[in-house]
Scaffold this active site. Structure first.
Site, PDB file in Angstrom:
ATOM      1  N   ASP A  36      51.829  41.589  30.831  1.00  9.42           N
ATOM      2  CA  ASP A  36      51.244  40.967  32.037  1.00  9.42           C
ATOM      3  C   ASP A  36      50.598  39.651  31.615  1.00  9.42           C
ATOM      4  OD1 ASP A  36      49.946  42.099  34.997  1.00  9.42           O
ATOM      5  OD2 ASP A  36      49.048  40.358  34.022  1.00  9.42           O
ATOM      6  N   ASP A  85      54.395  38.166  37.368  1.00 13.69           N
ATOM      7  CA  ASP A  85      53.909  37.937  35.999  1.00 13.69           C
ATOM      8  C   ASP A  85      53.888  39.196  35.139  1.00 13.69           C
ATOM      9  OD1 ASP A  85      51.607  39.286  36.872  1.00 13.69           O
ATOM     10  OD2 ASP A  85      50.304  37.995  35.660  1.00 13.69           O
ATOM     11  N   GLU A  86      54.637  40.233  35.524  1.00 12.68           N
ATOM     12  CA  GLU A  86      54.633  41.421  34.670  1.00 12.68           C
ATOM     13  C   GLU A  86      56.000  42.083  34.609  1.00 12.68           C
ATOM     14  OE1 GLU A  86      52.535  44.932  36.144  1.00 12.68           O
ATOM     15  OE2 GLU A  86      52.295  43.891  38.050  1.00 12.68           O
TER      16      GLU A  86
HETATM   17  P1  TTP Z   1      47.660  39.501  38.330  1.00 13.89           P
HETATM   18  O1  TTP Z   1      48.465  39.772  37.099  1.00 13.89           O
HETATM   19  O2  TTP Z   1      47.075  40.667  39.052  1.00 13.89           O
HETATM   20  O3  TTP Z   1      46.442  38.549  37.979  1.00 13.89           O
HETATM   21  P2  TTP Z   1      46.348  37.352  36.949  1.00 13.89           P
HETATM   22  O4  TTP Z   1      47.595  37.199  36.139  1.00 13.89           O
HETATM   23  O5  TTP Z   1      45.924  36.116  37.670  1.00 13.89           O
HETATM   24  O6  TTP Z   1      45.139  37.782  36.035  1.00 13.89           O
HETATM   25  P3  TTP Z   1      45.103  38.913  34.896  1.00 13.89           P
HETATM   26  O7  TTP Z   1      44.781  38.175  33.631  1.00 13.89           O
HETATM   27  O8  TTP Z   1      44.007  39.839  35.308  1.00 13.89           O
HETATM   28  O9  TTP Z   1      46.451  39.568  34.869  1.00 13.89           O
HETATM   29  O10 TTP Z   1      48.515  38.688  39.367  1.00 13.89           O
HETATM   30  C1  TTP Z   1      49.464  37.696  38.978  1.00 13.89           C
HETATM   31  C2  TTP Z   1      49.417  36.519  39.928  1.00 13.89           C
HETATM   32  O11 TTP Z   1      49.655  36.977  41.259  1.00 13.89           O
HETATM   33  C3  TTP Z   1      48.074  35.812  39.967  1.00 13.89           C
HETATM   34  O12 TTP Z   1      47.967  34.808  38.961  1.00 13.89           O
HETATM   35  C4  TTP Z   1      48.042  35.253  41.360  1.00 13.89           C
HETATM   36  C5  TTP Z   1      48.853  36.210  42.192  1.00 13.89           C
HETATM   37  N1  TTP Z   1      47.940  37.080  42.968  1.00 13.89           N
HETATM   38  C6  TTP Z   1      47.601  36.705  44.259  1.00 13.89           C
HETATM   39  O13 TTP Z   1      48.066  35.676  44.766  1.00 13.89           O
HETATM   40  N2  TTP Z   1      46.725  37.474  44.975  1.00 13.89           N
HETATM   41  C7  TTP Z   1      46.165  38.615  44.450  1.00 13.89           C
HETATM   42  O14 TTP Z   1      45.347  39.296  45.128  1.00 13.89           O
HETATM   43  C8  TTP Z   1      46.530  39.006  43.115  1.00 13.89           C
HETATM   44  C9  TTP Z   1      45.932  40.245  42.485  1.00 13.89           C
HETATM   45  C10 TTP Z   1      47.420  38.202  42.416  1.00 13.89           C
HETATM   46 MG    MG Z   2      48.476  38.868  35.251  1.00 15.41          MG
END
Ligand code: TTP
Ligand code: MG
Length: 356
Positions: free
Chosen positions: A11, A109-110
């Site tokens: 992720d 992103d995962e």
């Molecule tokens: P995530 O992987 O949940 O968050 P992240 O990558 O920003 O942070 P982390 O380091 O905790 O993994 O989500 C991936 C992308 O999806 C995030 O960059 C933006 C988008 N997203 C939204 O637009 N709204 C949301 O509520 C979430 C959770 C994510």
């Molecule tokens: Mg992320």
């Protein structure tokens, strides 16, 4: 040991914010918030994500942007640049796929890899280090990786040492790793399930796995069995190559709450058009349409319909959304409207030929 399953979950860290920081190094080390325009605290949308520096102020994804502004008014607030994130995502996924293991993308992103073929957790750990290195060198981005015998535990593991973390949980350490965690850490256990579990005295994963399974089944249905099996390392949920995109959503927050029918109709039309354009770009057709309405006070209602055919036609999505909205609209002013399209089929050239 033959056939031990080794699953890797990756992720990206603060994905949208990290891409922005990579494109504009002046942002590095600063609180950066991606989302709606805060308009000096009067903005009405939500936070998409933010840098870890911004998280130190308590800012989180999905929080109202006005609250983020209160928590850190000097943060750098940026609108999202989706095409740029889609490109970075495709580059990350290409790196992951290039290693030749069974691959499943689950969000922008995962992704999971079934790396059982490397033969040992030590070899899987080396592979994770190489992947992290490759992503960092080629894209300037960091990620977090979890390695475990099941997808669900690999996903939990990738989250525990964020950002830039690597967490390996071998079968013999599953119980000690999971036992003290709050049940909320299990993907799919949201606020509501958490509250229901609390009601019967279950707070940690240890409480959950030691609880009488019959009582759990009576309350939560047969899904409780899989939930309770989390520490066994046995899970039928396999890494499956399938289309990464599971749904396409578009939503908008109104500058002011509205029940003006013309505004609502025009907004649904625009959302349907944009979501369908996205489907066409991805060569997808959908069968399910969900409408989301948020009223003042963050009360949110959704309603879905499954069509008897697949479509990427905005006029069909539009009329379906209108009728769904009529079902749930209760005449209160609306704060946010959203459309989600799901249940996809790939609309490729071969299918087109068959349909002619
Ligand atoms: P995530 O992987 O949940 O968050 P992240 O990558 O920003 O942070 P982390 O380091 O905790 O993994 O989500 C991936 C992308 O999806 C995030 O960059 C933006 C988008 N997203 C939204 O637009 N709204 C949301 O509520 C979430 C959770 C994510
Ligand atoms: Mg992320």
């Amino acid at each position: 040991m033959a056939h031990q399953r080794i699953i890797l979950h990756l992720d990206m860290d603060s994905f949208y914010a990290s891409v922005e920081m990579q494109d504009n190094p002046e942002l590095k080390g600063k609180p950066v918030v991606i989302g709606a325009d805060p308009k000096n605290g009067t903005g009405r949308g939500v936070v998409s994500t933010c840098s870890y520096e911004a998280r130190a102020f308590g800012i989180r994804s999905a929080m109202p942007i006005s609250q983020a502004f209160v928590l850190c008014p000097h943060a750098i607030f940026l609108p999202p640049h989706f095409p740029r994130y889609a490109k970075a995502s495709a580059e990350v996924m290409a790196i992951l796929k290039s290693h030749g293991f069974l691959f499943q993308q689950v969000s922008i992103d995962e992704a999971f890899l079934d790396v059982s073929a490397v033969g040992s957790y030590a070899a899987a750990t080396d592979l994770a280090a190489r992947i992290r290195d490759e992503i960092h060198t080629r894209l300037g981005l960091t990620c977090s990786i979890g390695i475990a015998p099941t997808k669900v535990v690999a996903k939990i593991a990738s989250d525990v040492n964020k950002p830039d973390g690597l967490t390996v949980v071998e079968r013999e350490n599953l119980f000690s790793f999971l036992a003290p965690m709050p049940v909320r850490k299990i993907p799919g256990v949201g606020k509501r399930s958490e509250a229901e579990l609390f009601e019967i005295g279950i707070r940690t994963i240890k409480d959950l796995v030691e609880f009488d399974i019959q009582v759990l089944i009576a309350r939560f249905g047969r899904s409780a069995i899989a939930l309770q099996a989390i520490t066994t390392g046995i899970d039928d949920d396999l890494v499956e190559e399938r289309d990464g995109v599971k749904s396409v959503s578009r939503e908008t927050t109104f500058p002011e709450d509205t029940k003006d029918e013309q505004v609502i109709v025009a907004t649904i039309d625009a959302l349907a058009r944009e979501a369908c354009r996205n489907l066409v770009d991805e060569s997808l057709r959908c069968r399910s349409v969900t409408i989301k309405v948020r009223y003042n006070g963050f009360v949110t209602r959704t309603k879905a319909r499954t069509l008897s055919y697949y479509t990427d036609d905005a006029s069909i999505v539009r009329s379906c959304s209108h009728s769904l909205l009529r079902d749930i609209f209760d005449d209160r002013p609306i704060r946010l409207l959203g459309i989600r399209l799901s249940s996809f089929e790939k609309h490729d050239a071969r299918q087109m030929i068959l349909k002619v």
